[in-house]
Scaffold this motif. Sequence first.
Motif, PDB file in Angstrom:
ATOM      1  N   ALA A   1       9.587  -1.353  15.597  1.00 56.67           N
ATOM      2  CA  ALA A   1      10.170  -0.187  16.275  1.00 56.67           C
ATOM      3  C   ALA A   1      10.884   0.719  15.281  1.00 56.67           C
ATOM      4  CB  ALA A   1      11.138  -0.660  17.359  1.00 56.67           C
ATOM      5  N   ASP A   2      11.630   0.129  14.357  1.00 58.61           N
ATOM      6  CA  ASP A   2      12.325   0.940  13.346  1.00 58.61           C
ATOM      7  C   ASP A   2      11.323   1.699  12.487  1.00 58.61           C
ATOM      8  OD1 ASP A   2      14.725  -0.009  14.269  1.00 58.61           O
ATOM      9  OD2 ASP A   2      14.923  -1.572  12.735  1.00 58.61           O
ATOM     10  N   LEU A   3      10.232   1.044  12.087  1.00 59.18           N
ATOM     11  CA  LEU A   3       9.197   1.708  11.291  1.00 59.18           C
ATOM     12  C   LEU A   3       8.577   2.858  12.070  1.00 59.18           C
ATOM     13  CD1 LEU A   3       7.220   1.853   8.854  1.00 59.18           C
ATOM     14  CD2 LEU A   3       5.782   0.210  10.068  1.00 59.18           C
ATOM     15  N   ALA A   4       8.266   2.619  13.337  1.00 62.11           N
ATOM     16  CA  ALA A   4       7.648   3.669  14.153  1.00 62.11           C
ATOM     17  C   ALA A   4       8.591   4.846  14.338  1.00 62.11           C
ATOM     18  CB  ALA A   4       7.236   3.103  15.504  1.00 62.11           C
ATOM     19  N   ASP A   5       9.876   4.569  14.524  1.00 57.54           N
ATOM     20  CA  ASP A   5      10.843   5.667  14.682  1.00 57.54           C
ATOM     21  C   ASP A   5      10.888   6.527  13.425  1.00 57.54           C
ATOM     22  OD1 ASP A   5      11.463   4.816  17.206  1.00 57.54           O
ATOM     23  OD2 ASP A   5      13.297   3.767  16.627  1.00 57.54           O
ATOM     24  N   ARG A   6      10.860   5.883  12.255  1.00 60.95           N
ATOM     25  CA  ARG A   6      10.933   6.636  11.002  1.00 60.95           C
ATOM     26  C   ARG A   6       9.655   7.426  10.733  1.00 60.95           C
ATOM     27  NH1 ARG A   6      12.560   1.668   8.994  1.00 60.95           N
ATOM     28  NH2 ARG A   6      10.603   1.515   7.817  1.00 60.95           N
ATOM     29  N   ALA A   7       8.517   6.771  10.901  1.00 61.02           N
ATOM     30  CA  ALA A   7       7.256   7.355  10.447  1.00 61.02           C
ATOM     31  C   ALA A   7       6.502   8.097  11.542  1.00 61.02           C
ATOM     32  CB  ALA A   7       6.359   6.258   9.867  1.00 61.02           C
ATOM     33  N   LEU A   8       6.727   7.736  12.811  1.00 55.72           N
ATOM     34  CA  LEU A   8       5.915   8.305  13.888  1.00 55.72           C
ATOM     35  C   LEU A   8       6.750   8.999  14.958  1.00 55.72           C
ATOM     36  CD1 LEU A   8       3.569   5.205  14.407  1.00 55.72           C
ATOM     37  CD2 LEU A   8       3.126   7.203  12.975  1.00 55.72           C
TER      38      LEU A   8
ATOM     39  N   GLN B   1      -4.134  11.221   6.656  1.00 55.52           N
ATOM     40  CA  GLN B   1      -4.726  10.322   7.639  1.00 55.52           C
ATOM     41  C   GLN B   1      -4.718   8.884   7.137  1.00 55.52           C
ATOM     42  OE1 GLN B   1      -8.171  11.810   9.628  1.00 55.52           O
ATOM     43  NE2 GLN B   1      -8.866   9.802  10.256  1.00 55.52           N
ATOM     44  N   ILE B   2      -4.952   8.694   5.829  1.00 60.70           N
ATOM     45  CA  ILE B   2      -4.888   7.336   5.280  1.00 60.70           C
ATOM     46  C   ILE B   2      -3.456   6.819   5.337  1.00 60.70           C
ATOM     47  CG2 ILE B   2      -5.066   6.019   3.130  1.00 60.70           C
ATOM     48  CD1 ILE B   2      -7.611   7.379   2.514  1.00 60.70           C
ATOM     49  N   ALA B   3      -2.481   7.692   5.025  1.00 62.98           N
ATOM     50  CA  ALA B   3      -1.080   7.270   5.118  1.00 62.98           C
ATOM     51  C   ALA B   3      -0.736   6.888   6.557  1.00 62.98           C
ATOM     52  CB  ALA B   3      -0.164   8.394   4.637  1.00 62.98           C
ATOM     53  N   LEU B   4      -1.212   7.679   7.527  1.00 65.46           N
ATOM     54  CA  LEU B   4      -0.947   7.375   8.931  1.00 65.46           C
ATOM     55  C   LEU B   4      -1.591   6.053   9.331  1.00 65.46           C
ATOM     56  CD1 LEU B   4       0.089   8.155  11.749  1.00 65.46           C
ATOM     57  CD2 LEU B   4      -2.030   9.442  12.079  1.00 65.46           C
ATOM     58  N   ALA B   5      -2.847   5.846   8.901  1.00 67.16           N
ATOM     59  CA  ALA B   5      -3.523   4.588   9.223  1.00 67.16           C
ATOM     60  C   ALA B   5      -2.784   3.402   8.612  1.00 67.16           C
ATOM     61  CB  ALA B   5      -4.969   4.637   8.728  1.00 67.16           C
ATOM     62  N   THR B   6      -2.257   3.584   7.405  1.00 66.23           N
ATOM     63  CA  THR B   6      -1.513   2.508   6.741  1.00 66.23           C
ATOM     64  C   THR B   6      -0.243   2.173   7.519  1.00 66.23           C
ATOM     65  OG1 THR B   6      -2.365   3.222   4.594  1.00 66.23           O
ATOM     66  CG2 THR B   6      -0.423   1.813   4.575  1.00 66.23           C
ATOM     67  N   VAL B   7       0.490   3.207   7.930  1.00 62.69           N
ATOM     68  CA  VAL B   7       1.721   2.983   8.692  1.00 62.69           C
ATOM     69  C   VAL B   7       1.410   2.288  10.014  1.00 62.69           C
ATOM     70  CG1 VAL B   7       3.560   4.152   9.966  1.00 62.69           C
ATOM     71  CG2 VAL B   7       3.007   4.871   7.644  1.00 62.69           C
ATOM     72  N   ARG B   8       0.354   2.726  10.678  1.00 66.55           N
ATOM     73  CA  ARG B   8       0.025   2.138  11.970  1.00 66.55           C
ATOM     74  C   ARG B   8      -0.397   0.672  11.819  1.00 66.55           C
ATOM     75  NH1 ARG B   8      -3.573   5.991  15.684  1.00 66.55           N
ATOM     76  NH2 ARG B   8      -2.938   4.391  17.174  1.00 66.55           N
TER      77      ARG B   8
ATOM     78  N   ALA C   1       0.843  -1.197   0.000  1.00 65.83           N
ATOM     79  CA  ALA C   1       0.000   0.000   0.000  1.00 65.83           C
ATOM     80  C   ALA C   1       0.878   1.246   0.000  1.00 65.83           C
ATOM     81  CB  ALA C   1      -0.912  -0.002   1.220  1.00 65.83           C
ATOM     82  N   PRO C   2       0.706   2.138  -0.981  1.00 62.05           N
ATOM     83  CA  PRO C   2       1.525   3.358  -1.001  1.00 62.05           C
ATOM     84  C   PRO C   2       1.163   4.294   0.146  1.00 62.05           C
ATOM     85  CG  PRO C   2      -0.173   3.455  -2.693  1.00 62.05           C
ATOM     86  CD  PRO C   2      -0.250   2.081  -2.105  1.00 62.05           C
ATOM     87  N   THR C   3       2.135   5.031   0.630  1.00 60.53           N
ATOM     88  CA  THR C   3       1.888   6.022   1.682  1.00 60.53           C
ATOM     89  C   THR C   3       2.243   7.428   1.220  1.00 60.53           C
ATOM     90  OG1 THR C   3       4.082   5.561   2.593  1.00 60.53           O
ATOM     91  CG2 THR C   3       2.218   4.381   3.565  1.00 60.53           C
ATOM     92  N   VAL C   4       2.512   7.577  -0.076  1.00 61.20           N
ATOM     93  CA  VAL C   4       2.724   8.907  -0.657  1.00 61.20           C
ATOM     94  C   VAL C   4       1.601   9.173  -1.648  1.00 61.20           C
ATOM     95  CG1 VAL C   4       5.211   8.877  -0.329  1.00 61.20           C
ATOM     96  CG2 VAL C   4       4.252   7.955  -2.433  1.00 61.20           C
TER      97      VAL C   4
END
Length: 1001
Positions: A492-499, A469-476, A461-464
């Motif tokens: 944890a690595d994903l959360a550090d980068r995106a959140l 809000q859809i990008a945030l929901a996708t990352v979460r 799923a693209p996040t760009v």
Amino acid sequence: MTSPTALPRPLDVEVTRLRLVRRLARRWEHPVTLVVAGAGFGKTTALVQAVRAHLLEPRGVDAWVSCAPVHESAEHLAGALLDALSIKDSKRTLRAVLDTLICAAPLETCLLLDDVHEIPTGSPGADLLAGLVRDLPATAHLVLCGRELPDLPLARREAAGEVITIGPDELSFTDVEVRALGRRLDRDPAPAGALRGWPALVRLAFAAGPAAPWRYAREEILNRLPEPQRHALAALAALDTATDAEVAAVTGTPVALDDLARRIPLVGRLDDGRYRAHDLWTEALCRTTPPGELRHLHRRAAGLLASRGDLPRAGALACRDQDWPLLATLSVDLVNTTMSALPQGIAERWLAHVPPAIRDQPAFLLLHAAVLHATDFTDPRIDPLLDRAWADLKHTAVLGQAVITAHSRADLPRLVELASRADEPNGAPTPIALVLRHSVAATVAEVRGDPESALAEIVRAPTVDVPAQIALATVRFHYHCLNMCGRAGEAADLADRALGDADEHHLRLNGPIARWFDGDPSDLCRLRGVPPGGTARDSFVATAFLTVIASCCGDIAPSSGLPCGDPADHDNPRDAVLACVATAVMAVCAGEETIACQTFSDHLTRWPVTDRFHERHLRRFLAVGYVLNADLRAAWDRAELGPSHDKARTAARALVQARKGDLIPGSRLPFEHALCFLPLSWSVELAARLAGTGDLALGRWLADTLGPVVHQHFRRTGGTGAATLLTALPSPPITRTGIAVLGPMKVTRDGVAVDVPELRRVRVRQLLGLLVLRPLLTREQAVNILWPDLAPADAARNLRVTLTHLRRLLEPDRARGDASYHLRTERDTIRLVRSTWLDVDLWAADLLDTRVPAARTSGDLDQAKDLLTATIALWRGNPLPDLAGLADPDLHVDTDRLRAHHVGHLLTLGELALVSGETTRPAHLADRALSLDPYTPRAHRLTLAAAIRTRDPIRICATREQVLAILARLGAPPDPATELLLRRTLPPTVGREQRGSAVSS
């Protein structure tokens, strides 16, 4: 500083209006200046002239923003203000704007907002302006220029005389200015003088001829235009600003806007090469152009505006023409491009224009649903409106809004139902269609108990190029799937980068929480005692995870109740698991493991382990279930687990095997895994069993990491191993020791200063100072620093003697032979352990310093000043003076760093006091900073700004001479910001050329 090319260029012939320039120069003496008058009064021209005049002799920094309909959005307006202030990559919020203004101190900054009428009352942009008016720093100024202003909280400032208002009477041309303009245009000023000085109409009257009244003049000019040029003027007026190519795209014929600007007054070329027609032409064109012809031009202009991203102006054209098909198309575009940040005010105004007879059209149903979602995403009317819109429209905007609403409500059945719609793309799949298709498919797979398939879907799923809000929901959801698969380290690595930089605190905790469940307690300080946040759903989930973490740290009080409620009260296995685990660990912490086992047994009776969805959610807390339930143990011993879940199983097996007498797995278990996966009573039990065989390492590590709570658990556990640990590991002291090193060393016990023989020994003070500065030293480092000239054996003997005296100084009540709590010597290392019984001023200053940015980020300047005041109060003189005689050059670097840090604290507090309107304290703090470092330009600026604030000529002159003398000793010219302030310290009688030479000399 604003450059001339950054300013809009007035569209009429300029007449220098010195009275207005002088009046607007007073904006530097008042917090707020208002310039309010109708179209054509020359507001922008006067403001530009004032800014250009200021460039000749600047007092501060001017930052210009030309407002547009898009600035109704608070985010866009904040972004425009930050761009004008040359701040990039910042969060676009009011707080970021205010913080930027504060950081500019002691230089003064003036924000000039032109066309502020584009920001309507009640809009988010107006709310941002209101906040700016309320909290404007004392070193900042605000100029609001427009036909009208939104409602702003100006009453208090007006009552205090802090507001200048310039209206139509002051903006109108005087007779002198009319005659001056007539001379420049070689025209008779008589007819123009009859127009009461209305600047734009005066200019039109000069252009149209002496016999024409202003309304006739406009129509006469337009009627004489060839149709292509009239169409070009109409297109330009609709587009606001445009190039030849853009206007040609609207009219369908080649155009030469340069020729149009020469023929038509109030049309001009801007500094960026674009052209603009004055708003006065809009009304005239509406009166003189056939409606059908104008609507055709406006439709084409709206398409071009939409491609630019200027949907608010495109929608205004559609509403003005009552072009409902165009407004319907724009409504879909508005929802599709803004979803998570819908400009609610714009959407509501569009809906208000739509006649009741056509409000049931799909596009307007979609817009209505988006407005309802922005107000309250739980509104039961949203889904029916979106379903009706989807039936006829089949647009990804409808599906996107539906998914956002369902995600907001955590409505899994609704998401599953929407999955089939995502499989019906209209033409080539757009990014939003792809993200919806894969995220919904992933949700369905996760609900079926197959998080691996869910992960395979969500990573596609693209996040760009999708709404935030859809990008945030996708990352979460991606983060959730990684955790479900036992890949918490990757999560944890994903959360550090995106959140990691998210505004919401609960999102920033995702990385530390995932790291903990991967067996890494490095973020322990961020997780202890933190409250859950976010939506009710976010808070419920976080409560379960934080309860488990608290049980591992011994932070749960016996009377805490059921943090997630009774497991039997939840009607789905996902939430029941969270409640079950939270309840079980509470029982374990209370020493009631039998109750914890029964909790799991009751839960598995209702939700069997054969339910794949349920079992995968249980794995998130695998160690707890593994120890408490034999059925889960058997199932997970057969299962292939992800790396994080495998670590948890290994930790749980170590405890289960230890209870059977096999301690080998426990002896091999990493200490961090015992902490992260086992409630503290279990990890202490394992440590006690190992201590019975002489292995004290786990117990010592737990005590060092968690502190006295571990000793409490040793006593509660009982047995030979626990007794051995209590004997071998030092217990907390009975007195609180204080060490002050920011000045001559001082030691206190329970707040009372002591003067004991140990403190009079220089080497004891030096070793203690070294350990305060570097809490972990090797013995080799200590002897090389303290006794570099002695033989190794002699130096080692001196170190042992010095350590004995230091232990006695820190803990005089500890019996001879007992291990020291604060001073730990293990093999080749010496360590000073932090605890609640040891207060060190340097450590306290560091802790206070870390809290200042958070206070400033939250906008609490009073708290930031209090924290800085407390930090500065700890300073009693040169830090660690006993280390000055040692030869280690790194020590001098460290002490110089501490001194520079203190100077920074003084200056930061002085600048915050300055922006808060104080006059005395900034000067005092600047003097203190200069006494420590007379050559720092930042201190020069603060002392100059503080002197200017006093308005005391003697003080100002003395300060200027002091700064110039320091610069002369350096042989360096002042930096631009300091030079600007130096110019302001010169008497007003000094000419411009003399000012330059006075400053440079």
